[in-house]
Design an enzyme around this catalytic site. Sequence first.
Site: not given
Lengths: 230, 216
Positions: B45-47, B87
């Site tokens: 997940s990009e966070n 990320s």
Amino acid sequence: MPALDKSAGLTEAIALIGDGARVMIGGFGVPGTPFCLIEELVRRGPKNLTIIKNDANEPGMGVDWLLSAGMVKRLITSHVGLNGNAIRMMNAGEIEVEFVAQGILAERIRIAGAGLKGFVSDIGMGTLLAEGKQRLEIDGATYLFEPAIEADFALVHAARADAGGNLVYEATARNFNPLMAMAAECTIAEAETVLPIGDIGPDAVHTPAPFVDHLVALAELPEVYGVVKR
Amino acid sequence: MSSKDRMLARAARDITPGMTVNLGIGLPTQVMNFVPADCPVCLHSENGIAGVGGLAAPGHANRNLIDAGGGYITCAPGGSFFDSAVSFALVRGGRLDLTLLGAFEVAANGDLANWIIPGKFAAGVGGAIELAQKARRVGVLTTHTDKHGNPKILERCTLPLTAVGCVHRIYTDMAVCDVHPDGLHLVELAEGITLAEVREATGAPLVVADGPMPTF
């Protein structure tokens, strides 16, 4: 040689931020957002701020306090979808908003912290986000120049720190914090726990102390840091 | 199983052992529920997490552990946390085998529009451009038509694009279609849906091979 103790009071640290300042604020949603530093900034009330943050939090939280207080002139962000108030202010022309693709936002901040002026990428080619950007030819292909985003201040949130300013983040509260801590002229960190110098092992440090100017210990963690009930 | 769940389960079948996968906000995130628990897959997940375990059980949320959509999650054994630059290095550097994204419109040439409806919806692009442009394989997960019954699969997108020519496969509640240089190929039909119904609901010509059409 002993490390310098960078412990600072909340009031004196935030008092450094004046009208027109460019302020980076860490956090992705609630995790990593330095709510106590933001709350004190609202109490001080400098105007015409440029705020650089991944998102605008949610109504009644964090960045929204600054927006509602009329302190923000410009917001540089990747997404404000969870804050209807920010969208309303943007559409009404009450704030200027620059949308940046999330990873490009992160990299433009990282690059500033690395002492560089920009980088080239092909992200957004053929879309609205490429419009108006400087173009470069490399090996026959066209790329976009992405300038570094610099700032006067960075406000970051750490789970743990030592008094010298070494920072440790927790889980997905890391996000933009270590990048912003490197990118600003003056970095103000708040930490949930501040340990004596030497109590964080050198291998465990996420943000090294030289990037941190002032360290504010949080006496308690207000409810806004907790799990959001939707 | 509802037609929505069949679509999610069908998309989940394309997530295979060893993949690193990003599931977009909204419908695609729910595909997670249809991946077998013993399938070795790394969900990004990009966070700032590689190794999403699943949704946190009610009452067990960690205030510092969310996905990019803001949902409280767990971290699987072997997972890792990192900053936002790392990320997206993972995304742009070609480490994502697959991303599944939502769509306002998707076109037969692989163009995707999923972030802005001028005058109506403009909340920012988040990580969508980089996911769409740089994942090795891009799947779109969407209802075949919008709530008014208009096709979401078009010859050309009318909305501003997220990325050009990025989509490989489209999963809907009616069909699975693949993007090829000669147009959109119908590869599977949802159970109970006819070829004529899919053609009627699609805003672009469909290439259909001879012989029986697989169903899901």
